[in-house]
Design a protein around this motif. Structure first.
Motif, mmCIF file in Angstrom:
data_model
loop_
_atom_site.group_PDB
_atom_site.id
_atom_site.type_symbol
_atom_site.label_atom_id
_atom_site.label_comp_id
_atom_site.label_asym_id
_atom_site.label_seq_id
_atom_site.Cartn_x
_atom_site.Cartn_y
_atom_site.Cartn_z
ATOM 1 N N HIS A 76 0.809 68.062 9.265
ATOM 2 C CA HIS A 76 1.888 69.043 9.411
ATOM 3 C C HIS A 76 2.415 68.931 10.833
ATOM 4 O O HIS A 76 1.631 68.851 11.784
ATOM 5 N N PRO A 77 3.747 68.915 11.036
ATOM 6 C CA PRO A 77 4.293 68.729 12.386
ATOM 7 C C PRO A 77 3.889 69.830 13.370
ATOM 8 O O PRO A 77 3.958 69.624 14.581
ATOM 9 N N ALA A 78 3.459 70.995 12.879
ATOM 10 C CA ALA A 78 3.111 72.102 13.773
ATOM 11 C C ALA A 78 1.606 72.243 13.975
ATOM 12 O O ALA A 78 1.160 73.226 14.588
ATOM 13 N N THR A 79 0.793 71.287 13.510
ATOM 14 C CA THR A 79 -0.668 71.435 13.588
ATOM 15 C C THR A 79 -1.146 71.639 15.020
ATOM 16 O O THR A 79 -1.883 72.594 15.317
ATOM 17 N N ALA A 80 -0.741 70.770 15.932
ATOM 18 C CA ALA A 80 -1.185 70.890 17.318
ATOM 19 C C ALA A 80 -0.675 72.181 17.948
ATOM 20 O O ALA A 80 -1.409 72.860 18.690
ATOM 21 N N TYR A 81 0.543 72.547 17.653
ATOM 22 C CA TYR A 81 1.140 73.777 18.195
ATOM 23 C C TYR A 81 0.341 75.006 17.748
ATOM 24 O O TYR A 81 0.047 75.901 18.548
ATOM 25 N N VAL A 82 -0.027 75.041 16.465
ATOM 26 C CA VAL A 82 -0.793 76.169 15.928
ATOM 27 C C VAL A 82 -2.176 76.226 16.559
ATOM 28 O O VAL A 82 -2.670 77.298 16.941
ATOM 29 N N LEU A 83 -2.832 75.067 16.700
ATOM 30 C CA LEU A 83 -4.175 75.045 17.289
ATOM 31 C C LEU A 83 -4.146 75.467 18.757
ATOM 32 O O LEU A 83 -5.066 76.141 19.235
ATOM 33 N N GLU A 84 -3.098 75.100 19.481
ATOM 34 C CA GLU A 84 -2.978 75.530 20.873
ATOM 35 C C GLU A 84 -2.833 77.044 20.954
ATOM 36 O O GLU A 84 -3.414 77.700 21.837
ATOM 37 N N ALA A 85 -2.079 77.620 20.028
ATOM 38 C CA ALA A 85 -1.936 79.077 20.000
ATOM 39 C C ALA A 85 -3.262 79.743 19.663
ATOM 40 O O ALA A 85 -3.615 80.791 20.240
ATOM 41 N N MET A 86 -4.015 79.144 18.757
ATOM 42 C CA MET A 86 -5.329 79.696 18.420
ATOM 43 C C MET A 86 -6.277 79.597 19.617
ATOM 44 O O MET A 86 -7.097 80.485 19.850
ATOM 45 N N GLY A 87 -6.163 78.532 20.384
ATOM 46 C CA GLY A 87 -6.984 78.387 21.580
ATOM 47 C C GLY A 87 -6.685 79.445 22.621
ATOM 48 O O GLY A 87 -7.562 79.822 23.417
ATOM 49 N N ARG A 88 -5.447 79.961 22.650
ATOM 50 C CA ARG A 88 -5.059 81.001 23.603
ATOM 51 C C ARG A 88 -5.426 82.399 23.124
ATOM 52 O O ARG A 88 -5.720 83.272 23.936
#
Length: 514
Positions: free
Chosen positions: A479-491
């Motif tokens: 999914h094109p937003a996978t890294a973006y979502v995981l970064e938000a979860m990390g925050r």
């Protein structure tokens, strides 16, 4: 209306043109202008500027039901007459050319001054052609007349009061604008800015939709620079001055139906000094505490009426600002609908969707919405969220179209949720890849719609607790937003260990995408 370019504003929900036209005809000042237009005739004498001759001003006041010997009646009659002339409800006849002015105030070298003795060379006024539109015109034509009246009232509201003008007269009887410190363009821009801010507060759901706006808040929005912490004494004094200007201007704007206004308490004005006004402006701002509703109301409250929202939106559109109204998209395709409502607040998006669905065949509408929801672009997750919102009220007629996308990698999860919520039998269970893809898509949509809200960490905790090895699996999701979502979860993940795992997974996802 002068305005700096804005991003697309939130949509406004307006009554029908017919309802707005009724409101316009009921606005006190506009109704007076119509009555004077019907009263005007061969007996009516005006001066070179189209104003009623002094001898007839008392007659006009009496025609409106006011005491002609009082001060208020002639003043209100004069104001209504200006509106009647400027809107074309009254035509001024120029005695030099024998014709009519076709609306607008008479002027120029050809118009002679009207004497109070009925001089035959005086200009006269008669009902204008546009007067017939009041009873025989379409709602849109009535609203056009009202918008012209609004322009006149706004222009008058930007002029200093009479006492200031008298103080600024020089020895020759001319106005000393330097001493008056009045710039017509600057004053008009200030009032436009105030009304734009009032409109924004209203359509954003933080103002008149929840209650009237305190006058100090509106004044502060025009004066206090963005990002300023504690306002300086000089800035607070400017807020105080702006409040008093607005108090005078909104008193003039209420009779045309633009606003509902509660003026500044006159007893408070007599008792309080500038510092107290300014302090109220600061204390009653957004997020302030310690000031109760009654205290704030003493400093003035203002709300745009539905007619006022219509009028300010019309001026914003004329200035090139994108100011949508709910229903604008009813005739457009589903792709335009989902792209637009992706940037709307949820309530406004739902209202727009409902209008779009009305009058369409349910099966065709659902199929069109699902097709428009596809896409691997950045806006795709929010489009699918709005599509899901649009499908929520759909009935059994939509089932065939929804079942048709069960195997679609982007829409299959959405389809299963919709069918399951309606208790449909034989819904196939999603495979693990679809579950994780839908999870990423859902969080990406929530981030796009509302940002990192307080509820999002709770959703993240639920996901990670119910899926063993969640982060080891999710970084592989295509999914094109996978890294973006995981970064938000990390925050934002409330569990520090899980947040650390999310950041590691985000790094892996970025590396994989690269």
């Amino acid at each position: 209306m002068s305005a700096e370019p804005h991003p697309t504003l939130p949509p406004v929900r307006l009554p029908s043109d017919a309802e707005l036209a009724r409101d316009a005809l009921g606005a006190p000042l506009f109704a007076r202008a119509v009555r004077l237009a019907r009263w005007a005739g061969p007996h009516t004498r005006v001066d070179a500027g189209g104003e009623l001759a002094a001898a007839q001003l008392t007659e006009a006041a009496a025609a409106l039901g006011f005491d002609p010997a009082g001060e208020e009646g002639p003043m209100l009659a004069s104001q209504a007459w200006r509106v009647a002339v400027d809107t074309g409800l009254v035509d001024v006849t120029d005695p030099d050319d024998g014709g009519t002015g076709g609306g607008g105030r008479a002027g120029g070298d050809g118009a002679s001054e009207a004497g109070e003795d009925g001089d035959e060379e005086s200009a006269t006024a008669v009902p204008g052609e546009d007067l017939a539109l009041v009873t025989g015109g379409a709602p849109g034509e009535v609203l056009d007349l009202w918008l012209a009246a609004l322009d006149t009232v706004l222009a008058d509201a930007a002029v200093p009061d009479l006492d200031d003008l008298v103080d600024a007269l020089d020895e020759g009887g001319e106005i000393d604008f330097d001493r008056l410190d009045w710039n017509p363009g600057r004053e008009a821009d200030f009032l436009d800015g105030v009304l734009t801010n009032l409109y924004l507060l209203t359509v954003s759901g933080h103002g008149a939709s929840e209650g009237p706006i305190p006058l100090p808040v509106l004044a502060a929005s025009m004066v206090i620079p963005e990002g300023m912490g504690e306002p300086t004494d000089a800035v607070l004094e400017q807020v105080s001055d702006a409040m008093m200007r607005l108090d005078d201007q909104f008193r003039q704007l209420e009779p045309i139906g633009l606003v509902e206004f509660r003026p500044v308490d006159e007893a408070l004005m007599a008792e309080a000094d500038d510092e107290e006004f300014a302090a109220a402006g600061s204390a009653s701002g957004p997020g302030a505490g310690g000031v109760d509703d009654e205290d704030v109301s003493r400093y003035g409250l203002v709300r745009l009426t539905p007619l006022g929202l219509y009028g300010i939106r019309a001026r914003l559109l004329e200035a090139g600002v994108t100011a949508p109204a709910v229903g604008d998209l009813a005739g457009k395709g589903a792709d335009a609908l989902l792209d637009a409502v992706s940037g709307y607040p949820e309530v406004a998006a739902q209202a727009e969707i409902e209008q779009w669905l009305a009058g369409r065949e349910p099966l065709d509408a659902v199929a069109e919405l699902l097709a428009a929801a596809r896409g691997a672009d950045e806006g795709g997750p929010l489009r699918r969220l709005r599509c899901q919102q649009a499908l929520a009220p759909a009935g059994p007629d939509a089932e065939q179209a929804v079942r048709a996308v069960l195997d679609d990698p982007e829409l299959g999860g959405l389809a299963r949720v919709w069918l399951s919520e309606r208790g449909v039998a034989d819904v196939p269970a999603p495979d693990e890849a679809m579950v994780f893809w839908l999870t990423v898509d859902t969080i990406a949509a929530q981030l796009a719609a509302d940002g990192e809200t307080a509820e999002l960490p709770l959703l993240m905790r639920s996901l990670t607790e119910h899926h063993t090895g969640f982060f080891d699996r999710v970084w592989r999701v295509d999914h094109p937003a996978t890294a973006y979502v995981l970064e938000a979860m990390g925050r934002t993940h409330p569990d520090k260990k899980a947040a650390k795992e999310a950041r590691k997974a985000a790094f892996k996802a970025r590396s994989r995408q690269a």
